[in-house]
Design a protein around this motif. Structure first.
Motif, PDB file in Angstrom:
ATOM      1  N   HIS A  15     -29.473  28.529  34.882  1.00  0.00           N
ATOM      2  CA  HIS A  15     -30.282  28.049  34.860  1.00  0.00           C
ATOM      3  C   HIS A  15     -31.153  27.598  36.996  1.00  0.00           C
ATOM      4  O   HIS A  15     -32.514  27.406  36.514  1.00  0.00           O
ATOM      5  CB  HIS A  15     -29.478  26.431  35.096  1.00  0.00           C
ATOM      6  CG  HIS A  15     -29.209  25.631  36.301  1.00  0.00           C
ATOM      7  ND1 HIS A  15     -28.328  26.155  37.166  1.00  0.00           N
ATOM      8  CD2 HIS A  15     -29.538  24.637  37.352  1.00  0.00           C
ATOM      9  CE1 HIS A  15     -28.087  25.596  38.237  1.00  0.00           C
ATOM     10  NE2 HIS A  15     -29.100  25.046  38.515  1.00  0.00           N
ATOM     11  N   ASP A  16     -30.931  28.417  37.374  1.00  0.00           N
ATOM     12  CA  ASP A  16     -32.258  28.624  38.936  1.00  0.00           C
ATOM     13  C   ASP A  16     -32.415  29.921  39.210  1.00  0.00           C
ATOM     14  O   ASP A  16     -32.906  30.126  40.005  1.00  0.00           O
ATOM     15  CB  ASP A  16     -31.316  28.104  40.127  1.00  0.00           C
ATOM     16  CG  ASP A  16     -31.211  26.538  39.761  1.00  0.00           C
ATOM     17  OD1 ASP A  16     -32.330  26.461  39.563  1.00  0.00           O
ATOM     18  OD2 ASP A  16     -30.780  25.396  40.949  1.00  0.00           O
ATOM     19  N   HIS A  43     -25.274  27.685  44.259  1.00  0.00           N
ATOM     20  CA  HIS A  43     -25.126  27.104  42.930  1.00  0.00           C
ATOM     21  C   HIS A  43     -24.868  27.384  41.844  1.00  0.00           C
ATOM     22  O   HIS A  43     -24.212  26.464  41.525  1.00  0.00           O
ATOM     23  CB  HIS A  43     -26.447  26.886  43.588  1.00  0.00           C
ATOM     24  CG  HIS A  43     -26.621  25.736  42.576  1.00  0.00           C
ATOM     25  ND1 HIS A  43     -26.157  24.016  43.105  1.00  0.00           N
ATOM     26  CD2 HIS A  43     -28.013  25.833  41.574  1.00  0.00           C
ATOM     27  CE1 HIS A  43     -27.353  23.583  41.928  1.00  0.00           C
ATOM     28  NE2 HIS A  43     -28.193  24.564  41.307  1.00  0.00           N
TER      29      HIS A  43
HETATM   30 ZN   LIG Z   1     -29.407  23.875  40.135  1.00  0.00          ZN
END
Ligand SMILES: [Zn+2]
Length: 428
Positions: free
Chosen positions: A272-273, A236
């Motif tokens: 970001h994650d 992702h």
């Molecule tokens: Zn994300």
């Protein structure tokens, strides 16, 4: 009022003989121009002298020139109301009512005429989940992998196996198949895509860091994504990095942003994650998880991703991509990265979208219709470049679009993503 005065007196004023207080007191005394400070302070139980005191502090507050823009706006509207016909004045009353709320950019959810299903679904996504306590306590296990990657990774970019190099040839296309990259890289697509994309945008040059440092950094970041998550894993992250790079390649975006913004956007997408536990903010807050407690139920995951990424980056000089940039650059870059990662939080979704639409989209569209020439792009983008606030809005929108771009990919990719996110939610 009396109650207020009384408590003020009890808490603050009685017996207060401090020099600075007495001084301003003396200057602003309304009752006796040449008042003896001692005599006034000794009358602290006497209402008029308290009132005098209150006036003096109010006067001090009003003499300060700190005024928020919204206060100016409200004052302008108030003044305009005075000479307006009643219908206009009433309309302005409603405007003022709205302006006085604090959440100007967030829509109010759950109004009575809305479809209850929509409210429930959107609400579940956007709230911190304080409404529905499950009582099903889940404590987020802190298994942060601070140690360095134990996985094999390329020694130099020329070591990349031919099948990966070949796949990455298509990296600039929107239809790029990230799942194939995931398969050939043994679920480590972020390092390989990162090396390619960061080279294309001259990130090492901008940061003045070696490719080895960049590679070590990508490895550490990727190792801290949970491959056990069906959705929020490093594939992702690689997907969001891919979309961000794609948007950065668009003429209009390119013309609106500086090199620093590009570098910040690519780094933000990559991190970001990081260390996502595969649970939503709502879940973590309801469960009273360690992270929710640490971040006071506010942007829990997004705060964690950003903070951890900076910890991982700066704790070891081998992977510290920021070690060679000067302090000012670092501060600007850091600020931009934090802003972008925090913008991925869904409770602020409509706030970011509305600000973007009002500041960038509408002005650009109106400029387009007013000037018929094809070359008007430069004018629009130049206007953006002169306003850092507008660049911030574009960067936020860019990472947000990249983060939720799954349905805009080719259908087969979209279906795979949909299956993965459903599985993660189901597990939760
Ligand atoms: Zn994300």
């Amino acid at each position: 009022h009396r109650q207020l005065y009384k408590s003020h007196r009890d808490e603050k004023y009685t017996g207060d003989n401090s020099q600075s207080e007495s001084h301003s007191f003396k200057c602003k005394n309304r009752r006796k121009d040449s008042a003896d400070v001692k005599s006034i302070t000794s009358q602290s139980s006497d209402a008029p002298s308290l009132q005098t005191r209150r006036y003096s502090s109010m006067a001090r507050i009003h003499s300060m020139t700190i005024e928020a823009p919204i206060t100016k706006v409200i004052n302008i509207i108030n003044a305009a109301q005075e000479n307006s016909p009643i219908t206009v004045a009433e309309a302005l009353d409603r405007v003022l009512e709205i302006l006085r709320t604090t959440e100007l950019y967030s829509p109010q959810l759950g109004t009575k005429d809305e479809d209850p299903h929509t409210s429930d679904l959107v609400g579940g996504l956007m709230t911190d989940g304080l409404r529905r306590l499950s009582g099903n306590e889940y404590v987020f296990s802190k298994n942060t992998n601070l140690s360095h990657s134990h996985l094999s990774a390329p020694n130099t970019i020329s070591d990349v196996p031919p099948c990966i190099t070949q796949l990455l040839d298509n990296e600039e296309s929107w239809d790029f198949n990230i799942f194939e990259l995931e398969a050939v890289t043994n679920k480590r697509p972020l390092v390989y895509l990162g090396l390619k994309v960061f080279a294309r945008f001259g990130v090492s040059e901008f940061l003045n860091c070696s490719e080895a440092t960049l590679r070590a950094w990508l490895q550490v970041i990727e190792a801290n994504y949970h491959s056990s998550n069906s959705y929020h894993n490093s594939t992702h992250a690689a997907d969001v990095l891919h979309a961000t790079a794609f948007f950065l390649g668009k003429e209009r975006v390119k013309g609106s942003l500086d090199h620093l913004d590009e570098v910040a956007a690519l780094i933000a997408a990559t991190i970001h994650d990081v260390d996502h536990p595969g649970r939503t903010n709502s879940f973590l807050c309801n469960a009273g998880s360690e992270l929710a407690v640490l971040y006071n139920d506010t942007a829990v995951l997004e705060s964690h991703h950003t903070a951890l990424a900076f910890q991982l980056t700066t704790k070891d000089s081998k992977c510290n991509i920021f070690k060679n940039i000067d302090r000012n650059h670092y501060r600007t870059l850091r600020q931009a990265i934090i802003d972008m990662v925090l913008a991925t939080e869904m409770t602020k979704h409509f706030e970011h979208v509305n600000k973007f639409v009002n500041s960038i989209n509408k002005p650009m569209a109106s400029e387009e219709t007013s000037s018929h020439s094809e070359g008007s792009d430069c004018e629009c983008t130049a206007n953006i470049k002169n306003f850092p606030d507008n660049q911030t809005l574009i960067k936020r929108m860019m990472i947000k679009c990249a983060d939720v771009a799954n349905p805009c990919r080719p259908l087969e990719l979209c279906i795979e993503w949909a299956g993965r996110i459903s599985e993660e939610y189901f597990a939760q």
